[in-house]
Every structure is written in C-alpha cells, then in structure tokens.
Scaffold this motif. Structure first.
Motif, PDB file in Angstrom:
ATOM      1  N   GLU A   1       0.825  -1.201   0.000  1.00 26.43           N
ATOM      2  CA  GLU A   1       0.000   0.000   0.000  1.00 26.43           C
ATOM      3  C   GLU A   1       0.863   1.258   0.000  1.00 26.43           C
ATOM      4  O   GLU A   1       1.809   1.373   0.786  1.00 26.43           O
ATOM      5  N   TYR A   2       0.479   2.197  -0.869  1.00 28.82           N
ATOM      6  CA  TYR A   2       1.249   3.433  -1.015  1.00 28.82           C
ATOM      7  C   TYR A   2       0.315   4.627  -1.127  1.00 28.82           C
ATOM      8  O   TYR A   2      -0.870   4.472  -1.417  1.00 28.82           O
ATOM      9  N   PHE A   3       0.910   5.801  -0.915  1.00 24.41           N
ATOM     10  CA  PHE A   3       0.191   7.060  -1.096  1.00 24.41           C
ATOM     11  C   PHE A   3       0.907   7.868  -2.183  1.00 24.41           C
ATOM     12  O   PHE A   3       2.109   7.661  -2.418  1.00 24.41           O
ATOM     13  N   ALA A   4       0.174   8.773  -2.805  1.00 27.75           N
ATOM     14  CA  ALA A   4       0.775   9.629  -3.834  1.00 27.75           C
ATOM     15  C   ALA A   4       2.010  10.321  -3.247  1.00 27.75           C
ATOM     16  O   ALA A   4       1.987  10.767  -2.103  1.00 27.75           O
TER      17      ALA A   4
ATOM     18  N   PHE B   1      11.307   4.059  -7.431  1.00 32.19           N
ATOM     19  CA  PHE B   1      10.480   4.963  -8.234  1.00 32.19           C
ATOM     20  C   PHE B   1       9.778   5.936  -7.293  1.00 32.19           C
ATOM     21  O   PHE B   1       9.361   5.532  -6.205  1.00 32.19           O
ATOM     22  N   LYS B   2       9.643   7.151  -7.745  1.00 30.81           N
ATOM     23  CA  LYS B   2       8.895   8.148  -6.961  1.00 30.81           C
ATOM     24  C   LYS B   2       7.510   8.266  -7.594  1.00 30.81           C
ATOM     25  O   LYS B   2       7.387   8.574  -8.787  1.00 30.81           O
ATOM     26  N   LEU B   3       6.491   8.032  -6.789  1.00 31.95           N
ATOM     27  CA  LEU B   3       5.125   8.189  -7.309  1.00 31.95           C
ATOM     28  C   LEU B   3       4.806   9.677  -7.448  1.00 31.95           C
ATOM     29  O   LEU B   3       5.196  10.473  -6.582  1.00 31.95           O
ATOM     30  N   PRO B   4       4.100  10.068  -8.497  1.00 30.28           N
ATOM     31  CA  PRO B   4       3.733  11.479  -8.634  1.00 30.28           C
ATOM     32  C   PRO B   4       2.864  11.934  -7.454  1.00 30.28           C
ATOM     33  O   PRO B   4       2.124  11.121  -6.889  1.00 30.28           O
ATOM     34  N   THR B   5       2.958  13.204  -7.123  1.00 30.19           N
ATOM     35  CA  THR B   5       2.165  13.712  -5.988  1.00 30.19           C
ATOM     36  C   THR B   5       0.665  13.737  -6.326  1.00 30.19           C
ATOM     37  O   THR B   5      -0.165  13.769  -5.431  1.00 30.19           O
ATOM     38  N   ASP B   6       0.370  13.724  -7.628  1.00 26.85           N
ATOM     39  CA  ASP B   6      -1.048  13.704  -8.035  1.00 26.85           C
ATOM     40  C   ASP B   6      -1.438  12.333  -8.611  1.00 26.85           C
ATOM     41  O   ASP B   6      -2.347  12.233  -9.436  1.00 26.85           O
ATOM     42  N   ALA B   7      -0.720  11.305  -8.168  1.00 24.06           N
ATOM     43  CA  ALA B   7      -0.990   9.953  -8.684  1.00 24.06           C
ATOM     44  C   ALA B   7      -2.440   9.544  -8.416  1.00 24.06           C
ATOM     45  O   ALA B   7      -2.958   9.765  -7.313  1.00 24.06           O
ATOM     46  N   LEU B   8      -3.061   8.969  -9.415  1.00 23.55           N
ATOM     47  CA  LEU B   8      -4.456   8.532  -9.264  1.00 23.55           C
ATOM     48  C   LEU B   8      -4.529   7.333  -8.323  1.00 23.55           C
ATOM     49  O   LEU B   8      -3.642   6.479  -8.346  1.00 23.55           O
TER      50      LEU B   8
ATOM     51  N   LEU C   1      -8.580   0.671 -12.323  1.00 16.26           N
ATOM     52  CA  LEU C   1      -7.333   1.400 -12.533  1.00 16.26           C
ATOM     53  C   LEU C   1      -6.314   0.794 -11.585  1.00 16.26           C
ATOM     54  O   LEU C   1      -6.614   0.605 -10.402  1.00 16.26           O
ATOM     55  N   LYS C   2      -5.164   0.419 -12.113  1.00 13.12           N
ATOM     56  CA  LYS C   2      -4.189  -0.216 -11.232  1.00 13.12           C
ATOM     57  C   LYS C   2      -2.774   0.282 -11.498  1.00 13.12           C
ATOM     58  O   LYS C   2      -2.475   0.809 -12.573  1.00 13.12           O
ATOM     59  N   TRP C   3      -1.954   0.084 -10.486  1.00  8.94           N
ATOM     60  CA  TRP C   3      -0.536   0.399 -10.555  1.00  8.94           C
ATOM     61  C   TRP C   3       0.212  -0.917 -10.414  1.00  8.94           C
ATOM     62  O   TRP C   3      -0.121  -1.719  -9.552  1.00  8.94           O
ATOM     63  N   TYR C   4       1.206  -1.098 -11.254  1.00  9.19           N
ATOM     64  CA  TYR C   4       2.010  -2.308 -11.083  1.00  9.19           C
ATOM     65  C   TYR C   4       3.448  -2.122 -11.554  1.00  9.19           C
ATOM     66  O   TYR C   4       3.751  -1.236 -12.357  1.00  9.19           O
ATOM     67  N   LEU C   5       4.296  -2.980 -11.021  1.00  3.75           N
ATOM     68  CA  LEU C   5       5.697  -3.034 -11.422  1.00  3.75           C
ATOM     69  C   LEU C   5       5.840  -4.193 -12.402  1.00  3.75           C
ATOM     70  O   LEU C   5       5.241  -5.248 -12.206  1.00  3.75           O
TER      71      LEU C   5
ATOM     72  N   ILE D   1       0.653  -2.905  -6.917  1.00  2.00           N
ATOM     73  CA  ILE D   1       0.633  -2.143  -5.658  1.00  2.00           C
ATOM     74  C   ILE D   1      -0.715  -1.439  -5.545  1.00  2.00           C
ATOM     75  O   ILE D   1      -1.381  -1.220  -6.555  1.00  2.00           O
ATOM     76  N   PHE D   2      -1.085  -1.114  -4.318  1.00  2.00           N
ATOM     77  CA  PHE D   2      -2.371  -0.438  -4.110  1.00  2.00           C
ATOM     78  C   PHE D   2      -2.108   1.010  -3.705  1.00  2.00           C
ATOM     79  O   PHE D   2      -1.403   1.266  -2.738  1.00  2.00           O
ATOM     80  N   LEU D   3      -2.656   1.926  -4.450  1.00  2.00           N
ATOM     81  CA  LEU D   3      -2.451   3.347  -4.170  1.00  2.00           C
ATOM     82  C   LEU D   3      -3.713   3.959  -3.567  1.00  2.00           C
ATOM     83  O   LEU D   3      -4.776   3.888  -4.177  1.00  2.00           O
ATOM     84  N   TYR D   4      -3.581   4.521  -2.375  1.00  2.00           N
ATOM     85  CA  TYR D   4      -4.737   5.174  -1.722  1.00  2.00           C
ATOM     86  C   TYR D   4      -4.956   6.565  -2.286  1.00  2.00           C
ATOM     87  O   TYR D   4      -4.054   7.201  -2.733  1.00  2.00           O
TER      88      TYR D   4
END
Lengths: 143, 117
Positions: free
Chosen positions: A20-23, A93-100, A118-122, A140-143
């Motif tokens: 789990e990650y945050f923008a 990797f740095k997630l964008p601050t406005d990542a969906l 909508l998903k994020w993955y490596l 990965i799961f982005l909140y």
C-alpha cells in the motif's frame, strides 16, 4: 521437478511489508533473477505503470479480451547485454504527488485482475535475444 | 414526490448521511423502500457495469409512512473507487431511492454523488 531446478525465473519484491502506497511515496524494491545456468540477456529493465484496465473473463468472456490503457509509466534499465548469473537489482520509483488512486471493482480485493479498474504495477522484464523474454509483475495499491 | 436530501460529494473513509422524503402518493402499493449507494465502473463503449460496490438500507412501507423523513448513513470505505472519468474508464456513484410496488413499475429517484479521495 528437474525442469524447475534448471529453469530460470525473475521476481519483483518490495522493500516494505504490504503493497500500500500514497501519492508522492517512493516505491523501493528489487528484481531478482534466479538461475542455475546463467541467462544471456539483451537487457534487464523494470517499469512502474498506471493503467486503466478491463478483463471481462469473469462472466464467460474469452481469453485475450483483456485491455490496458497506459496513463503513466516510468522505466529503469537495470542491466545491459550480458550473461547473468543469479543476481538482485535494487530500484526506486517516486510516485507522482497527483498519482491517481487504485480503482478496484470489488470490495476487499485489492489485487483483483478480473473486471475493470485502474491499477498500478511493477513489471520487470529480461529481454532474451532469440528466446522467450522473462517477465515478473507486482501490483501495488495506491490510496 | 420523492426527495433526496444528501450532500453531493463525500470523501473516502467517511460517512454519507442524508434523509429521504417520500410522498403518500408514491407509497401507494409499496412493498419495500430501499435507499442505495451504488458504484458503476465502465470501460470503453461497453454498457457493462463491472463494479460490485453497493450499500443499501431497506425500510418497510410502514416505516416510510410513519416517518416524515427516512434517515440513512453509508460508510464509504477508504478503498472505495473514487469518481473518475479517464481515457476509457468511468467510475461513478449514484444515490437512489427505490420503491418496490406490487403489480406496478417501481418508483425511483437517483442523484450523482462525487466520491473523492
């Protein structure tokens, strides 16, 4: 079993427990190549991407109907042309601050791959010349 | 008259509270009244809804008659889909009142609710 012993495979692991990650967070991890005989590769890379996806298999759809639309991606080259033995490469990797945020079609199923969302993955890839490329995925799961 | 009094937006991991007002005429022959908060996820030009996110509260017609306002409260999960319109994907939430009527078409009213991060 003999095949398993001699075969090579690649995996993606995250440095932290959980997915789990945050923008704005950093996604740190490693790509691991397990091999007994060594692997001749053209290059090794890992990418982080955000996609809109659909995979309607759930209700009797046919294979191959899955689609993805890439919204964002970053790629890192971990190695060039070389014969690799078992090895591990770190990445960040740095997630964008406005990542969906992740959109998952079912409650309590963060890594579901059927339906749409909508998903994020490596995605780690070892490019094998004149052979079948090796792939590994980690969602990965982005909140 | 079916009236939904509720905020038009809600953040994830919080409550959506509101009330529903239903007129006597709309309750005629009612078997059941339900207030639902439903998500729809669609991809491309397909009409298919892929989402399984749904919350609902049921009331008996008796409750609906005796109470002037039917209160409801839904917890929007921290992992719930946000309202989103992208290249191919659309995620939207609708808050609706559905009156199941014996031997006739259901009566209903819906409104869009923005679910934000």
């Amino acid at each position: 079993m003999v095949f398993g012993f001699f075969s090579s495979n690649v995996s993606v692991d995250l440095n932290k427990r959980g997915d789990e990650y945050f923008a704005g967070d950093s996604v740190k991890g490693s790509v691991k190549l397990s091999t007994f005989r060594g692997v001749n590769a053209r290059n090794i890379k890992v990418r982080l991407c955000c996609v809109e996806w659909v995979n309607p298999k759930k209700n009797g759809g046919k294979n191959g109907e899955g689609k993805e639309t890439v919204l964002w991606e970053k790629e890192k080259k971990l190695g060039g042309a070389h014969k690799y033995s078992a090895e591990k490469w770190k990445f960040e990797f740095k997630l964008p601050t406005d990542a969906l945020p992740t959109i998952t079609p079912e409650p309590y199923k963060k890594n579901i791959n059927e339906g749409a969302g909508l998903k994020w993955y490596l995605h780690a890839q070892i490019d094998i010349p004149a052979g079948v490329d090796m792939h590994a995925y980690k969602q990965i799961f982005l909140y | 008259m079916i009236k939904i009094n509720a905020p038009t937006s809600v953040n994830r991991n919080s409550e959506l509270k509101g009330v529903v007002e239903i007129g006597e005429k709309e309750l005629k022959g009612a078997r059941m009244v339900e207030v639902k908060l439903c998500n729809e996820i669609m991809y491309g030009n397909e009409k298919r809804n892929y989402s399984c996110w749904e919350m609902g509260k049921k009331y008996s017609p008796g409750d609906a008659r005796s109470l002037f306002e039917l209160p409801f409260e839904f917890h929007v999960d921290g992992e719930a889909p946000i309202t989103y319109k992208g290249k191919q994907l659309v995620s939207r939430w609708k808050l609706g009142v559905f009156i199941n009527v014996i031997g006739a078409r259901d009566r209903w009213k819906k409104m869009d609710v923005l679910v934000m991060r």
